[in-house]
Design a protein around this motif. Structure first.
Motif, PDB file in Angstrom:
ATOM      1  N   THR A 281       0.838  -1.193   0.000  1.00 23.55           N
ATOM      2  CA  THR A 281       0.000   0.000   0.000  1.00 23.55           C
ATOM      3  C   THR A 281       0.869   1.236   0.000  1.00 23.55           C
ATOM      4  OG1 THR A 281      -1.696  -1.183   1.200  1.00 23.55           O
ATOM      5  CG2 THR A 281      -1.820   1.198   1.261  1.00 23.55           C
ATOM      6  N   ASP A 282       0.438   2.232  -0.725  1.00 20.45           N
ATOM      7  CA  ASP A 282       1.211   3.467  -0.801  1.00 20.45           C
ATOM      8  C   ASP A 282       0.476   4.580  -0.082  1.00 20.45           C
ATOM      9  OD1 ASP A 282       1.915   6.063  -2.962  1.00 20.45           O
ATOM     10  OD2 ASP A 282       3.394   5.060  -1.746  1.00 20.45           O
ATOM     11  N   PRO A 283       0.821   4.838   1.195  1.00 13.43           N
ATOM     12  CA  PRO A 283       0.198   5.951   1.881  1.00 13.43           C
ATOM     13  C   PRO A 283       0.655   7.277   1.297  1.00 13.43           C
ATOM     14  CG  PRO A 283       1.820   4.869   3.310  1.00 13.43           C
ATOM     15  CD  PRO A 283       1.780   4.131   2.007  1.00 13.43           C
ATOM     16  N   PRO A 284      -0.175   8.304   1.413  1.00 14.59           N
ATOM     17  CA  PRO A 284       0.210   9.599   0.864  1.00 14.59           C
ATOM     18  C   PRO A 284       1.459  10.148   1.529  1.00 14.59           C
ATOM     19  CG  PRO A 284      -2.124   9.566   1.434  1.00 14.59           C
ATOM     20  CD  PRO A 284      -1.506   8.310   1.989  1.00 14.59           C
ATOM     21  N   GLY A 285       2.141  10.983   0.796  1.00  9.50           N
ATOM     22  CA  GLY A 285       3.294  11.669   1.356  1.00  9.50           C
ATOM     23  C   GLY A 285       4.502  11.546   0.461  1.00  9.50           C
ATOM     24  N   ALA A 286       5.456  12.376   0.702  1.00  6.68           N
ATOM     25  CA  ALA A 286       6.661  12.398  -0.116  1.00  6.68           C
ATOM     26  C   ALA A 286       7.839  11.867   0.659  1.00  6.68           C
ATOM     27  CB  ALA A 286       6.940  13.824  -0.557  1.00  6.68           C
ATOM     28  N   GLY A 287       8.891  11.620  -0.067  1.00 13.68           N
ATOM     29  CA  GLY A 287      10.124  11.152   0.550  1.00 13.68           C
ATOM     30  C   GLY A 287      10.873  12.292   1.208  1.00 13.68           C
TER      31      GLY A 287
ATOM     32  N   ARG B 149       5.948  20.713 -12.784  1.00  9.08           N
ATOM     33  CA  ARG B 149       5.791  20.047 -11.487  1.00  9.08           C
ATOM     34  C   ARG B 149       4.308  19.971 -11.155  1.00  9.08           C
ATOM     35  NH1 ARG B 149      10.286  19.930  -7.643  1.00  9.08           N
ATOM     36  NH2 ARG B 149      12.144  20.557  -8.773  1.00  9.08           N
ATOM     37  N   GLY B 150       3.967  18.939 -10.428  1.00  5.33           N
ATOM     38  CA  GLY B 150       2.594  18.762  -9.985  1.00  5.33           C
ATOM     39  C   GLY B 150       2.591  17.892  -8.743  1.00  5.33           C
ATOM     40  N   THR B 151       1.415  17.533  -8.290  1.00  2.00           N
ATOM     41  CA  THR B 151       1.315  16.639  -7.146  1.00  2.00           C
ATOM     42  C   THR B 151       0.364  15.502  -7.467  1.00  2.00           C
ATOM     43  OG1 THR B 151      -0.464  17.930  -6.176  1.00  2.00           O
ATOM     44  CG2 THR B 151       1.761  18.428  -5.418  1.00  2.00           C
ATOM     45  N   MET B 152       0.602  14.391  -6.802  1.00  2.00           N
ATOM     46  CA  MET B 152      -0.307  13.249  -6.886  1.00  2.00           C
ATOM     47  C   MET B 152      -0.315  12.611  -5.517  1.00  2.00           C
ATOM     48  SD  MET B 152      -0.577  10.385  -9.760  1.00  2.00           S
ATOM     49  CE  MET B 152      -1.915   9.215  -9.756  1.00  2.00           C
ATOM     50  N   PHE B 153      -1.492  12.501  -4.934  1.00  2.00           N
ATOM     51  CA  PHE B 153      -1.630  11.943  -3.595  1.00  2.00           C
ATOM     52  C   PHE B 153      -0.693  12.630  -2.613  1.00  2.00           C
ATOM     53  CE2 PHE B 153      -2.864   8.589  -6.574  1.00  2.00           C
ATOM     54  CZ  PHE B 153      -4.204   8.510  -6.236  1.00  2.00           C
ATOM     55  N   ARG B 154      -0.634  13.930  -2.697  1.00  2.00           N
ATOM     56  CA  ARG B 154       0.157  14.801  -1.831  1.00  2.00           C
ATOM     57  C   ARG B 154       1.664  14.632  -1.987  1.00  2.00           C
ATOM     58  NH1 ARG B 154      -2.318  13.695   3.718  1.00  2.00           N
ATOM     59  NH2 ARG B 154      -3.883  12.413   2.743  1.00  2.00           N
TER      60      ARG B 154
ATOM     61  N   MET C 276      -3.603   1.500  -4.185  1.00 10.69           N
ATOM     62  CA  MET C 276      -4.319   2.633  -3.608  1.00 10.69           C
ATOM     63  C   MET C 276      -5.624   2.074  -3.049  1.00 10.69           C
ATOM     64  SD  MET C 276      -2.449   5.258  -4.196  1.00 10.69           S
ATOM     65  CE  MET C 276      -1.053   5.649  -5.213  1.00 10.69           C
ATOM     66  N   GLY C 277      -5.756   2.127  -1.733  1.00 10.42           N
ATOM     67  CA  GLY C 277      -6.901   1.480  -1.104  1.00 10.42           C
ATOM     68  C   GLY C 277      -6.752  -0.023  -1.289  1.00 10.42           C
ATOM     69  N   GLN C 278      -7.708  -0.633  -1.964  1.00 10.54           N
ATOM     70  CA  GLN C 278      -7.637  -2.065  -2.234  1.00 10.54           C
ATOM     71  C   GLN C 278      -7.360  -2.345  -3.706  1.00 10.54           C
ATOM     72  OE1 GLN C 278     -11.154  -3.956  -0.703  1.00 10.54           O
ATOM     73  NE2 GLN C 278     -10.622  -3.474   1.402  1.00 10.54           N
ATOM     74  N   ARG C 279      -7.098  -1.316  -4.465  1.00  8.74           N
ATOM     75  CA  ARG C 279      -6.920  -1.463  -5.910  1.00  8.74           C
ATOM     76  C   ARG C 279      -5.444  -1.373  -6.289  1.00  8.74           C
ATOM     77  NH1 ARG C 279      -8.332   2.892 -10.353  1.00  8.74           N
ATOM     78  NH2 ARG C 279      -7.939   1.641 -12.186  1.00  8.74           N
TER      79      ARG C 279
END
Length: 121
Positions: free
Chosen positions: A2-8, A31-36, A79-82
């Motif tokens: 699972t990939d929780p939101p956030g950056a490295g 530049r942009g964002t995806m899932f924060r 993402m979630g269960q997908r």
């Protein structure tokens, strides 16, 4: 996985800066964002972003994603269960910033070319 939101971390952002400079000649890249997480777009479509846990997440063709996961080079993105079929996560190489940079540059180049071919130009 699972990939929780956030950056490295700070080092990851330095690699993202390097990636942004790599595509500076393409006016469609921004530049942009995806899932924060900070990332890069081409033609308004995300092709790479930083995920939680020192990972670069990229969009590649499904066969390539399956191959990268099967070889152990990348991890599936859930993402979630997908499970996202065209998205894979390339983890940072432990204690080897130059190897991480090479891996992520290669993955981002592949994702950039793929997403741009989908009509991002």
């Amino acid at each position: 996985m699972t990939d929780p939101p956030g950056a490295g971390g700070h080092q990851d952002l330095a690699v993202l800066d390097l990636l942004a400079r790599r595509y500076a000649d393409d006016p469609l890249v921004e530049r942009g964002t995806m899932f924060r997480g900070p990332g890069l777009r081409v033609g308004g479509k995300i092709f790479a972003f930083l995920g939680h846990g020192d990972r670069l997440i990229v969009k590649v063709p499904r066969r390539r994603a399956d191959s990268a996961v099967a070889s152990g080079a990348a991890e599936p993105v859930t993402m979630g269960q997908r499970t996202m079929k065209e998205w894979v996560a390339f983890p940072a190489v432990a204690d080897d910033a130059p190897a991480t940079e090479r891996l992520w540059l290669s993955a981002a180049d592949e994702a950039y070319a793929y997403v741009k071919s989908l009509g991002g130009s």
